[in-house]
Design a protein around this motif. Structure first.
Motif, PDB file in Angstrom:
ATOM      1  N   VAL A  81     149.515 -30.441  19.631  1.00 10.22           N
ATOM      2  CA  VAL A  81     150.129 -31.268  18.597  1.00 10.22           C
ATOM      3  C   VAL A  81     149.597 -30.586  17.398  1.00 10.22           C
ATOM      4  CG1 VAL A  81     150.445 -33.544  17.215  1.00 10.22           C
ATOM      5  CG2 VAL A  81     150.110 -33.661  19.943  1.00 10.22           C
ATOM      6  N   PHE A  82     150.713 -29.808  16.054  1.00  6.64           N
ATOM      7  CA  PHE A  82     150.760 -29.795  15.282  1.00  6.64           C
ATOM      8  C   PHE A  82     151.773 -30.557  14.088  1.00  6.64           C
ATOM      9  CE2 PHE A  82     151.651 -26.404  11.750  1.00  6.64           C
ATOM     10  CZ  PHE A  82     150.923 -26.251  11.178  1.00  6.64           C
ATOM     11  N   GLU A  83     150.761 -30.962  13.202  1.00  6.12           N
ATOM     12  CA  GLU A  83     151.015 -31.462  11.972  1.00  6.12           C
ATOM     13  C   GLU A  83     152.891 -32.746  12.566  1.00  6.12           C
ATOM     14  OE1 GLU A  83     153.118 -28.370   9.435  1.00  6.12           O
ATOM     15  OE2 GLU A  83     150.947 -28.309   8.089  1.00  6.12           O
ATOM     16  N   GLU A  84     151.422 -33.345  13.728  1.00  5.20           N
ATOM     17  CA  GLU A  84     152.048 -34.711  14.323  1.00  5.20           C
ATOM     18  C   GLU A  84     153.581 -33.960  14.910  1.00  5.20           C
ATOM     19  OE1 GLU A  84     150.587 -36.910  15.175  1.00  5.20           O
ATOM     20  OE2 GLU A  84     149.411 -35.866  13.476  1.00  5.20           O
ATOM     21  N   GLN A  85     153.903 -32.519  15.536  1.00  7.58           N
ATOM     22  CA  GLN A  85     154.971 -32.413  16.513  1.00  7.58           C
ATOM     23  C   GLN A  85     154.044 -31.494  17.320  1.00  7.58           C
ATOM     24  OE1 GLN A  85     158.262 -32.860  14.456  1.00  7.58           O
ATOM     25  NE2 GLN A  85     158.391 -31.165  15.829  1.00  7.58           N
ATOM     26  N   ILE A  86     154.702 -31.744  18.724  1.00 10.57           N
ATOM     27  CA  ILE A  86     154.968 -31.943  19.901  1.00 10.57           C
ATOM     28  C   ILE A  86     155.414 -30.281  20.073  1.00 10.57           C
ATOM     29  CG2 ILE A  86     154.507 -32.067  22.146  1.00 10.57           C
ATOM     30  CD1 ILE A  86     154.416 -34.865  21.406  1.00 10.57           C
ATOM     31  N   LEU A  87     153.844 -29.206  20.668  1.00 14.91           N
ATOM     32  CA  LEU A  87     154.460 -27.498  20.685  1.00 14.91           C
ATOM     33  C   LEU A  87     154.237 -27.825  21.914  1.00 14.91           C
ATOM     34  CD1 LEU A  87     152.049 -25.926  18.044  1.00 14.91           C
ATOM     35  CD2 LEU A  87     154.674 -26.705  17.821  1.00 14.91           C
ATOM     36  N   GLY A  88     155.905 -27.315  22.722  1.00 12.67           N
ATOM     37  CA  GLY A  88     155.497 -26.997  24.613  1.00 12.67           C
ATOM     38  C   GLY A  88     155.572 -25.648  24.324  1.00 12.67           C
ATOM     39  N   LYS A  89     156.081 -25.489  25.405  1.00 12.73           N
ATOM     40  CA  LYS A  89     155.665 -23.562  25.693  1.00 12.73           C
ATOM     41  C   LYS A  89     156.946 -23.501  25.214  1.00 12.73           C
ATOM     42  CE  LYS A  89     153.845 -25.089  30.528  1.00 12.73           C
ATOM     43  NZ  LYS A  89     154.384 -25.099  32.244  1.00 12.73           N
ATOM     44  N   PRO A  90     157.017 -22.159  24.980  1.00 11.53           N
ATOM     45  CA  PRO A  90     158.538 -21.693  24.150  1.00 11.53           C
ATOM     46  C   PRO A  90     159.151 -20.891  24.719  1.00 11.53           C
ATOM     47  CG  PRO A  90     156.248 -20.496  23.739  1.00 11.53           C
ATOM     48  CD  PRO A  90     155.720 -21.394  24.472  1.00 11.53           C
ATOM     49  N   LYS A  91     160.387 -20.977  24.751  1.00  8.18           N
ATOM     50  CA  LYS A  91     160.973 -20.270  25.489  1.00  8.18           C
ATOM     51  C   LYS A  91     161.917 -18.964  25.467  1.00  8.18           C
ATOM     52  CE  LYS A  91     163.133 -25.257  26.537  1.00  8.18           C
ATOM     53  NZ  LYS A  91     162.501 -25.899  25.230  1.00  8.18           N
ATOM     54  N   THR A  92     161.475 -18.475  24.109  1.00 11.44           N
ATOM     55  CA  THR A  92     161.730 -17.006  24.066  1.00 11.44           C
ATOM     56  C   THR A  92     160.489 -16.801  23.188  1.00 11.44           C
ATOM     57  OG1 THR A  92     162.621 -17.866  21.558  1.00 11.44           O
ATOM     58  CG2 THR A  92     163.636 -17.978  23.538  1.00 11.44           C
ATOM     59  N   THR A  93     160.516 -15.423  23.165  1.00 10.62           N
ATOM     60  CA  THR A  93     159.152 -14.621  22.148  1.00 10.62           C
ATOM     61  C   THR A  93     159.386 -14.599  20.548  1.00 10.62           C
ATOM     62  OG1 THR A  93     160.369 -12.498  22.502  1.00 10.62           O
ATOM     63  CG2 THR A  93     159.134 -12.754  23.637  1.00 10.62           C
ATOM     64  N   GLU A  94     160.628 -14.885  20.212  1.00 13.91           N
ATOM     65  CA  GLU A  94     160.841 -15.260  18.615  1.00 13.91           C
ATOM     66  C   GLU A  94     159.803 -16.818  18.577  1.00 13.91           C
ATOM     67  OE1 GLU A  94     163.155 -14.185  21.175  1.00 13.91           O
ATOM     68  OE2 GLU A  94     163.303 -12.373  20.028  1.00 13.91           O
ATOM     69  N   GLU A  95     160.568 -17.814  19.547  1.00 15.46           N
ATOM     70  CA  GLU A  95     159.562 -19.086  19.713  1.00 15.46           C
ATOM     71  C   GLU A  95     158.636 -19.432  19.279  1.00 15.46           C
ATOM     72  OE1 GLU A  95     160.343 -23.362  21.630  1.00 15.46           O
ATOM     73  OE2 GLU A  95     161.738 -22.280  21.873  1.00 15.46           O
ATOM     74  N   ALA A  96     157.661 -18.354  20.539  1.00 12.48           N
ATOM     75  CA  ALA A  96     155.922 -17.887  20.278  1.00 12.48           C
ATOM     76  C   ALA A  96     155.770 -17.745  19.529  1.00 12.48           C
ATOM     77  CB  ALA A  96     155.574 -16.645  21.902  1.00 12.48           C
ATOM     78  N   HIS A  97     156.652 -16.951  18.620  1.00 18.59           N
ATOM     79  CA  HIS A  97     155.965 -16.078  17.188  1.00 18.59           C
ATOM     80  C   HIS A  97     155.926 -17.150  16.394  1.00 18.59           C
ATOM     81  CE1 HIS A  97     155.089 -12.871  14.256  1.00 18.59           C
ATOM     82  NE2 HIS A  97     155.079 -11.545  15.230  1.00 18.59           N
ATOM     83  N   THR A  98     157.036 -17.773  16.122  1.00 19.05           N
ATOM     84  CA  THR A  98     156.886 -18.757  15.493  1.00 19.05           C
ATOM     85  C   THR A  98     156.388 -19.929  14.935  1.00 19.05           C
ATOM     86  OG1 THR A  98     159.757 -18.693  15.231  1.00 19.05           O
ATOM     87  CG2 THR A  98     158.630 -20.607  14.244  1.00 19.05           C
ATOM     88  N   ILE A  99     155.247 -20.326  16.302  1.00 17.01           N
ATOM     89  CA  ILE A  99     154.780 -21.294  16.885  1.00 17.01           C
ATOM     90  C   ILE A  99     153.316 -20.601  16.656  1.00 17.01           C
ATOM     91  CG2 ILE A  99     153.576 -21.890  18.713  1.00 17.01           C
ATOM     92  CD1 ILE A  99     156.063 -23.264  20.418  1.00 17.01           C
ATOM     93  N   LEU A 100     152.845 -19.530  17.192  1.00 20.32           N
ATOM     94  CA  LEU A 100     151.623 -18.866  15.888  1.00 20.32           C
ATOM     95  C   LEU A 100     151.596 -18.730  14.846  1.00 20.32           C
ATOM     96  CD1 LEU A 100     151.658 -16.145  19.473  1.00 20.32           C
ATOM     97  CD2 LEU A 100     150.429 -18.649  19.119  1.00 20.32           C
ATOM     98  N   THR A 101     152.572 -18.545  14.055  1.00 25.05           N
ATOM     99  CA  THR A 101     152.231 -18.781  12.781  1.00 25.05           C
ATOM    100  C   THR A 101     152.628 -19.123  12.355  1.00 25.05           C
ATOM    101  OG1 THR A 101     153.892 -16.654  13.443  1.00 25.05           O
ATOM    102  CG2 THR A 101     154.296 -17.726  10.933  1.00 25.05           C
ATOM    103  N   ASN A 102     152.551 -20.942  12.726  1.00 22.97           N
ATOM    104  CA  ASN A 102     152.488 -21.671  12.327  1.00 22.97           C
ATOM    105  C   ASN A 102     150.974 -22.735  12.452  1.00 22.97           C
ATOM    106  OD1 ASN A 102     155.481 -22.258  11.084  1.00 22.97           O
ATOM    107  ND2 ASN A 102     155.900 -23.501  13.076  1.00 22.97           N
ATOM    108  N   LEU A 103     150.407 -21.496  13.904  1.00 16.13           N
ATOM    109  CA  LEU A 103     149.245 -22.126  13.972  1.00 16.13           C
ATOM    110  C   LEU A 103     148.374 -21.385  13.277  1.00 16.13           C
ATOM    111  CD1 LEU A 103     149.238 -22.845  17.635  1.00 16.13           C
ATOM    112  CD2 LEU A 103     149.433 -25.007  15.981  1.00 16.13           C
ATOM    113  N   SER A 104     148.648 -20.586  12.765  1.00 18.89           N
ATOM    114  CA  SER A 104     147.681 -19.334  11.451  1.00 18.89           C
ATOM    115  C   SER A 104     147.128 -19.931  10.725  1.00 18.89           C
ATOM    116  CB  SER A 104     148.416 -18.512  11.140  1.00 18.89           C
ATOM    117  OG  SER A 104     148.510 -17.371  10.725  1.00 18.89           O
TER     118      SER A 104
END
Length: 193
Positions: A81-104
């Motif tokens: 959970v990041f900023e009350e949004q649930i982060l599931g398993k990414p479906k694409t490498t772009e989505e993985a990149h976005t998630i990790l950038t947000n958690l950074s």
């Protein structure tokens, strides 16, 4: 002692997760792995911890009609959970990149639930940990995505992998909860069973 309590019982881990298997083995427990397909959808009005518990219970329910009296099925679910949004398993490498950038450089929550079920009893609970990451460079994120498997992990990372080794600044709670199996909670629940 837990092992004498479990004498004559057969533990069934209903999970494909290599991390959950590894942690259960590290607890010196004998178990078999059985996995069945399950609908992981949930009502939209649930809190993140209630979602994690709901999914763990759903994973156990698919075993209910076939359980033998000596079996205890163990299921779990992990939610990031990041900023009350649930982060599931990414479906694409772009989505993985976005998630990790947000958690950074920020803090997020990891909730791991457990459900224990036999023919007469059900226990459901969860544990929460807070993970603080350093600021990742775009190159570090790309390196991780290219060399590891973010697509099979909630939040696009495994704490026990390279990204966790270089990026974990602070952890509030259990490391094993972040890995996906709150072992201390499981131990307590098995004793209560």
């Amino acid at each position: 002692m837990l092992h004498s309590k479990l004498s004559g019982k057969q533990l069934v881990l209903a999970s494909q997760s290599p991390r959950r298997k590894e942690l259960l083995k590290a607890m010196d427990l004998d178990f078999e792995v059985l996995v069945r397909p399950v609908d992981e959808s949930y009502p939209s009005d649930l809190s993140p911890s209630a979602i994690a518990e709901h999914i763990a219970l759903a994973k156990a329910e698919v075993f209910r009609k076939d359980l033998k009296p000596d079996q205890i099925v163990i299921t779990g679910d992990t939610i990031v959970v990041f900023e009350e949004q649930i982060l599931g398993k990414p479906k694409t490498t772009e989505e993985a990149h976005t998630i990790l950038t947000n958690l950074s450089g920020k803090k997020h929550r990891v909730i791991s639930s457990l459900c224990l079920m036999n023919t007469t009893k059900i226990l459901v609970d969860h544990d929460t940990a807070f993970v603080h990451f350093k600021e990742f460079s775009p190159e570090e994120i790309s390196y991780y995505i290219d060399n590891y498997s973010p697509m099979d992990k909630a939040g696009a990372y495994g704490i026990q992998e390279w990204l966790g080794h270089i990026g974990l600044v602070k952890l509030e709670g259990s490391y094993n909860t972040v890995m996906g199996l709150p072992t201390q909670l499981l131990y307590q629940m098995l004793q209560a069973f």
